[in-house]
Design a protein around this motif. Structure first.
Motif, PDB file in Angstrom:
ATOM      1  N   GLU A 200       0.842  -1.221  -0.209  1.00  0.00           N
ATOM      2  CA  GLU A 200       0.296   0.109   0.115  1.00  0.00           C
ATOM      3  C   GLU A 200       0.911   1.350  -0.063  1.00  0.00           C
ATOM      4  OE1 GLU A 200      -4.096   0.866   2.248  1.00  0.00           O
ATOM      5  OE2 GLU A 200      -2.213   1.136   3.699  1.00  0.00           O
ATOM      6  N   TYR A 201       0.494   2.252  -0.666  1.00  0.00           N
ATOM      7  CA  TYR A 201       1.380   3.377  -0.969  1.00  0.00           C
ATOM      8  C   TYR A 201       0.341   4.614  -1.194  1.00  0.00           C
ATOM      9  CZ  TYR A 201       5.508   6.171  -2.185  1.00  0.00           C
ATOM     10  OH  TYR A 201       6.241   7.003  -2.256  1.00  0.00           O
ATOM     11  N   LEU A 202       0.199   5.415  -0.068  1.00  0.00           N
ATOM     12  CA  LEU A 202      -0.697   6.432   0.187  1.00  0.00           C
ATOM     13  C   LEU A 202       0.075   7.950   0.567  1.00  0.00           C
ATOM     14  CD1 LEU A 202      -3.430   5.005   2.463  1.00  0.00           C
ATOM     15  CD2 LEU A 202      -3.210   4.798  -0.112  1.00  0.00           C
ATOM     16  N   ASP A 203      -0.499   8.932  -0.219  1.00  0.00           N
ATOM     17  CA  ASP A 203      -0.094  10.384   0.067  1.00  0.00           C
ATOM     18  C   ASP A 203      -0.979  11.053   0.758  1.00  0.00           C
ATOM     19  OD1 ASP A 203       0.748  12.915  -0.033  1.00  0.00           O
ATOM     20  OD2 ASP A 203       1.343  13.038  -2.247  1.00  0.00           O
ATOM     21  N   VAL A 204      -0.936  11.237   2.258  1.00  0.00           N
ATOM     22  CA  VAL A 204      -2.037  11.639   2.847  1.00  0.00           C
ATOM     23  C   VAL A 204      -1.782  13.035   3.472  1.00  0.00           C
ATOM     24  CG1 VAL A 204      -3.225  11.245   4.939  1.00  0.00           C
ATOM     25  CG2 VAL A 204      -2.266   9.244   3.719  1.00  0.00           C
TER      26      VAL A 204
END
Length: 325
Positions: A200-204
């Motif tokens: 999983e790779y998120l920019d939050v």
């Protein structure tokens, strides 16, 4: 975002807090905090090394994270000339400027703001990455290395080139924003798929004083890397319960806010909670299934045994490194 098809707004914020109607209670606690450290790589690129060789295997399946951020072209223009990779995946995510690349398979292009390249080196690839600043000379991006299990180390190399307009961007209540590069949030799946470690790779982005809650897979490695602002990544707010590596910037008497250019490594659990500081916080959230295999690593090649490393470098010298031209 450039395309309305990838701008998704959720009115009911409660969707983000529930899974099957039940609030998940087993929050992950912060296990370790690591401050990124200046280093020079490639032909003279100044960057911040967030973690690397010395952190194996505690971030398994992830091997390395670099933060390249500069307003001085002389600190990055020399780039990363031709070099080999085998046995890993490299993930490059650009926020400002661009990174031009070409490789032994004939691929050529540029990774521009909001875009990324997920390169699976597999059995072997030779490439170069040459950064360029924007109109103000600013370059900013990240490169993450993920390991491959023995069963996939010699797989065919491949690229997933991801343009900004195909990355779903969720605008949620209270100003929260999530770019989904890989993984799933509220039933929306990111464009990077079919990766063996199920990452999983998120920019939050979380506005000042607001909270972000997210479900995680128990048993997976989970970390957050703060890139702007500050936040509290542990509901208990007790800095005495986790290890701090690098500069001792955290005073146990203060509010446990984690500043930019700092990594938070979580212990096990099924969810995380982040509370933004007075300036808000933006961070990369990364998770993946640990491989649990021996790591033999030298430079850009990561295998399971020293014998496999020796073979890889012998093949590189002999010109037989590329198995799938």
């Amino acid at each position: 975002m450039h395309g309305l098809s990838c701008q998704i707004r959720f009115i009911n914020f409660s969707l983000y807090f529930y899974w099957g109607g039940n609030i998940m209670a087993n929050l992950r606690r912060v296990r370790k905090v690591m401050r990124s450290m200046p280093t020079i790589e490639g032909a003279g690129v100044h960057l911040k090394r967030v973690f690397g060789f010395q952190n194996v295997p505690e971030l398994d399946p992830f091997l390395l994270l670099d933060d390249f951020h500069s307003e001085k072209p002389e600190e990055y223009i020399m780039g990363f000339p031709w070099h080999p990779h085998r046995g890993i995946e490299t993930i490059t995510y650009v926020l400002q400027g661009e990174v031009r690349h070409e490789d032994s398979l004939g691929n050529k292009g540029a990774i521009r703001p909001g875009e990324l390249q997920w390169m699976t080196a597999g059995s072997g690839i030779i490439h170069q990455e040459m950064p360029e600043g924007d109109e103000n000379g600013i370059l900013w991006g990240f490169q993450l290395w993920a390991n491959l299990p023995a069963s996939h180390k010699m797989m065919n190399p491949r690229y997933q080139e991801i343009k900004s307009n195909v990355v779903p961007e969720l605008f949620m209540e209270k100003g929260l924003k999530v770019r989904i590069i890989c993984g799933e949030v509220n039933g929306i799946e990111g464009p990077v798929r079919e990766i063996v470690t199920n990452p999983e790779y998120l920019d939050v982005t979380v506005p000042p004083a607001e909270k972000f809650f997210h479900l995680t897979v128990p048993g997976y490695t989970v970390f957050a890397y703060v890139i702007e602002g500050s936040g509290n990544f542990d509901r208990e707010k007790d800095p005495c319960t986790f290890e701090v590596e690098g500069k001792r910037y955290l005073d146990p008497a203060v509010d446990c806010m984690i500043e930019k250019e700092t990594l938070v490594l979580y212990g096990d659990g099924d969810s995380i909670e982040v509370t933004a500081g007075e300036r808000g916080v933006r961070f990369l959230l990364v998770a993946g299934k640990p491989i649990g295999e021996p790591v033999a690593w030298y430079g850009p090649i990561v295998m399971n045994t020293q014998a496999e490393l020796k073979t890889a470098f012998e093949e590189y010298r002999k010109g037989t490194f590329i198995k799938h031209p």
